[in-house]
Motif scaffolding. Sequence first.
Motif, PDB file in Angstrom:
ATOM      1  N   GLY A 318      -2.121   9.495   2.374  1.00 28.13           N
ATOM      2  CA  GLY A 318      -2.278  10.362   1.214  1.00 28.13           C
ATOM      3  C   GLY A 318      -1.027  11.141   0.881  1.00 28.13           C
ATOM      4  N   GLY A 319      -0.927  11.542  -0.362  1.00 32.25           N
ATOM      5  CA  GLY A 319       0.167  12.393  -0.827  1.00 32.25           C
ATOM      6  C   GLY A 319      -0.386  13.407  -1.808  1.00 32.25           C
ATOM      7  N   ILE A 320       0.424  13.823  -2.768  1.00 34.56           N
ATOM      8  CA  ILE A 320      -0.033  14.751  -3.803  1.00 34.56           C
ATOM      9  C   ILE A 320      -0.282  13.937  -5.068  1.00 34.56           C
ATOM     10  N   GLY A 321      -1.552  13.650  -5.341  1.00 34.68           N
ATOM     11  CA  GLY A 321      -1.892  12.891  -6.525  1.00 34.68           C
ATOM     12  C   GLY A 321      -1.702  11.391  -6.384  1.00 34.68           C
ATOM     13  N   GLU A 322      -1.109  10.976  -5.290  1.00 35.35           N
ATOM     14  CA  GLU A 322      -0.905   9.551  -5.053  1.00 35.35           C
ATOM     15  C   GLU A 322      -0.857   9.290  -3.559  1.00 35.35           C
ATOM     16  N   GLY A 323      -0.868   8.021  -3.200  1.00 33.69           N
ATOM     17  CA  GLY A 323      -0.796   7.676  -1.794  1.00 33.69           C
ATOM     18  C   GLY A 323      -0.072   6.365  -1.615  1.00 33.69           C
ATOM     19  N   LEU A 324       0.061   5.939  -0.380  1.00 28.93           N
ATOM     20  CA  LEU A 324       0.783   4.718  -0.067  1.00 28.93           C
ATOM     21  C   LEU A 324      -0.155   3.675   0.513  1.00 28.93           C
ATOM     22  N   LEU A 325       0.057   2.427   0.140  1.00 26.17           N
ATOM     23  CA  LEU A 325      -0.588   1.296   0.783  1.00 26.17           C
ATOM     24  C   LEU A 325       0.423   0.719   1.771  1.00 26.17           C
ATOM     25  N   ILE A 326      -0.009   0.602   3.040  1.00 27.01           N
ATOM     26  CA  ILE A 326       0.916   0.244   4.113  1.00 27.01           C
ATOM     27  C   ILE A 326       0.405  -0.999   4.833  1.00 27.01           C
ATOM     28  N   LYS A 327       1.302  -1.941   5.086  1.00 24.73           N
ATOM     29  CA  LYS A 327       0.949  -3.108   5.887  1.00 24.73           C
ATOM     30  C   LYS A 327       1.944  -3.247   7.022  1.00 24.73           C
ATOM     31  N   LYS A 328       1.415  -3.249   8.247  1.00 26.38           N
ATOM     32  CA  LYS A 328       2.256  -3.368   9.451  1.00 26.38           C
ATOM     33  C   LYS A 328       3.407  -2.357   9.452  1.00 26.38           C
ATOM     34  N   GLY A 329       3.089  -1.147   9.020  1.00 37.11           N
ATOM     35  CA  GLY A 329       4.088  -0.082   9.059  1.00 37.11           C
ATOM     36  C   GLY A 329       5.039  -0.065   7.891  1.00 37.11           C
ATOM     37  N   GLU A 330       4.937  -1.034   6.993  1.00 37.11           N
ATOM     38  CA  GLU A 330       5.833  -1.101   5.844  1.00 37.11           C
ATOM     39  C   GLU A 330       5.087  -0.681   4.584  1.00 37.11           C
ATOM     40  N   VAL A 331       5.725   0.185   3.764  1.00 33.18           N
ATOM     41  CA  VAL A 331       5.106   0.620   2.520  1.00 33.18           C
ATOM     42  C   VAL A 331       5.128  -0.528   1.526  1.00 33.18           C
ATOM     43  N   ARG A 333       3.193  -0.389  -1.651  1.00 26.62           N
ATOM     44  CA  ARG A 333       3.280   0.216  -2.988  1.00 26.62           C
ATOM     45  C   ARG A 333       2.601   1.565  -3.008  1.00 26.62           C
ATOM     46  N   LYS A 334       2.924   2.296  -4.106  1.00 27.51           N
ATOM     47  CA  LYS A 334       2.274   3.576  -4.335  1.00 27.51           C
ATOM     48  C   LYS A 334       1.024   3.357  -5.165  1.00 27.51           C
ATOM     49  N   VAL A 335       0.009   4.178  -4.876  1.00 21.67           N
ATOM     50  CA  VAL A 335      -1.289   4.041  -5.524  1.00 21.67           C
ATOM     51  C   VAL A 335      -1.771   5.423  -5.953  1.00 21.67           C
ATOM     52  N   PRO A 336      -2.338   5.569  -7.168  1.00 18.37           N
ATOM     53  CA  PRO A 336      -2.931   6.858  -7.538  1.00 18.37           C
ATOM     54  C   PRO A 336      -3.988   7.259  -6.512  1.00 18.37           C
ATOM     55  N   GLU A 337      -4.032   8.534  -6.188  1.00 17.20           N
ATOM     56  CA  GLU A 337      -4.925   8.998  -5.118  1.00 17.20           C
ATOM     57  C   GLU A 337      -6.362   8.548  -5.314  1.00 17.20           C
ATOM     58  N   LYS A 338      -6.850   8.610  -6.557  1.00 16.84           N
ATOM     59  CA  LYS A 338      -8.247   8.276  -6.815  1.00 16.84           C
ATOM     60  C   LYS A 338      -8.537   6.778  -6.641  1.00 16.84           C
ATOM     61  N   GLU A 339      -7.472   5.984  -6.549  1.00  6.50           N
ATOM     62  CA  GLU A 339      -7.652   4.534  -6.405  1.00  6.50           C
ATOM     63  C   GLU A 339      -7.424   4.048  -4.973  1.00  6.50           C
ATOM     64  N   LEU A 340      -7.086   4.947  -4.059  1.00  4.41           N
ATOM     65  CA  LEU A 340      -6.765   4.535  -2.687  1.00  4.41           C
ATOM     66  C   LEU A 340      -7.886   3.724  -2.045  1.00  4.41           C
ATOM     67  N   LEU A 341      -9.104   4.224  -2.165  1.00  4.23           N
ATOM     68  CA  LEU A 341     -10.235   3.564  -1.507  1.00  4.23           C
ATOM     69  C   LEU A 341     -10.503   2.190  -2.116  1.00  4.23           C
ATOM     70  N   SER A 342     -10.506   2.114  -3.448  1.00  6.53           N
ATOM     71  CA  SER A 342     -10.806   0.838  -4.096  1.00  6.53           C
ATOM     72  C   SER A 342      -9.716  -0.191  -3.852  1.00  6.53           C
ATOM     73  N   VAL A 343      -8.446   0.256  -3.810  1.00  5.12           N
ATOM     74  CA  VAL A 343      -7.346  -0.665  -3.527  1.00  5.12           C
ATOM     75  C   VAL A 343      -7.450  -1.217  -2.108  1.00  5.12           C
ATOM     76  N   LEU A 344      -7.774  -0.336  -1.153  1.00  6.84           N
ATOM     77  CA  LEU A 344      -7.939  -0.773   0.231  1.00  6.84           C
ATOM     78  C   LEU A 344      -9.085  -1.772   0.340  1.00  6.84           C
ATOM     79  N   LYS A 345     -10.192  -1.469  -0.335  1.00  3.90           N
ATOM     80  CA  LYS A 345     -11.345  -2.368  -0.295  1.00  3.90           C
ATOM     81  C   LYS A 345     -10.977  -3.741  -0.849  1.00  3.90           C
ATOM     82  N   ASP A 346     -10.258  -3.758  -1.970  1.00  2.26           N
ATOM     83  CA  ASP A 346      -9.869  -5.027  -2.580  1.00  2.26           C
ATOM     84  C   ASP A 346      -8.969  -5.838  -1.643  1.00  2.26           C
TER      85      ASP A 346
END
Length: 353
Positions: A318-331, A333-346
């Motif tokens: 999480g961040g301020i208004g946005e967050g990061l999607l991370i795979k194996k320790g590597e960022v 992309r950035k994701v709007p905070e409200k979309e973090l859960l849905s992006v992870l699910k997808d």
Amino acid sequence: MAYRDNTKRIRIGNREIGGGSPVLIQSMTNTRTEDIAATVTQIHRLEEAGCEIIRCAVPTMEAAHALKEIKKQISIPLVADIHFDYRLAIAAVENGADKIRINPGNIGSRERVEAVVNAAKERHVPIRVGVNSGSLEKELISKYRGVTAEGLVESALDKARLIEDMGYDNLVISIKSSDVLMCARAHELIAERTSYPLHVGITEAGTLHSGNIKSSLGLGIILYQGIGDTIRVSLTGDPLEEVRSAKQILRTMGLRKGGIEVVSCPTCGRTKIDLIGLANQVETMVSGMDGLELKVAVMGCVVNGPGEAREADIGIAGGIGEGLLIKKGEVVRKVPEKELLSVLKDELLHWKK
């Protein structure tokens, strides 16, 4: 961890325990068994959560007869739990119970116990001989100067020997106590003296919070020694929580593969999102994804998120208004905070092995 694979193999319905078989998860319904619809509905929910053997209380003859219809509507083995009335045990066997749980000490005379054993023998139904610290015989309490692990073991073995003398050895043994260390010690002792499969649990463990702590400690100690063929986490609450906890304990001990492990950092002053809520949502979301074997990280901030999530397959921070999607320790992309859960699910739904 050296797993005890020399236990006797026992068949319960369409499943087996003992003899090196996987440790199976049990739970118990808290509906009135006489209410067939409610009981079946709950069992279906437990099956979906990962329950592999289900136990129902049989306090009345109506409940014993209900087992026949319940059995038709479920796919996991059904165990009938009987106390005091030997006739209920016989009726449960006659109505299709895949196993019965009795304490011969409260069933009555030897003749009544033998009547139950004969009914089970006729249909090859295994008997779980159960002994709890709260029901230990007075003679053993006197002999050992209190309720002790040694007393529990002697009581259980005496009851198993009683049934053996009646010509039946299709048995499972359980010795339970709400005292974690006594329970662990009792299992250490009995594992040295019998080859019957053991049903393991900490009885009357308590509420969701305290019960999970006691059960995790007790089962962890016992399972780490390679002891135990089927487990139940006894909690005061929804039986679904028992199954979820049992699955997590087995995964943590390395005795169960499959499913998604969620790791999350503790909150701190840098956390700018509802990390607690997000982690709980993620855990709920992945609870049914048993087909994947992944580690998912949920991190509270972008400062340490990528580093702390390095050992996870995928994660969000999480961040301020946005967050990061991370795979194996590597960022990634950035994701709007409200979309973090849905992006992870997808990402998880489209995960390529």
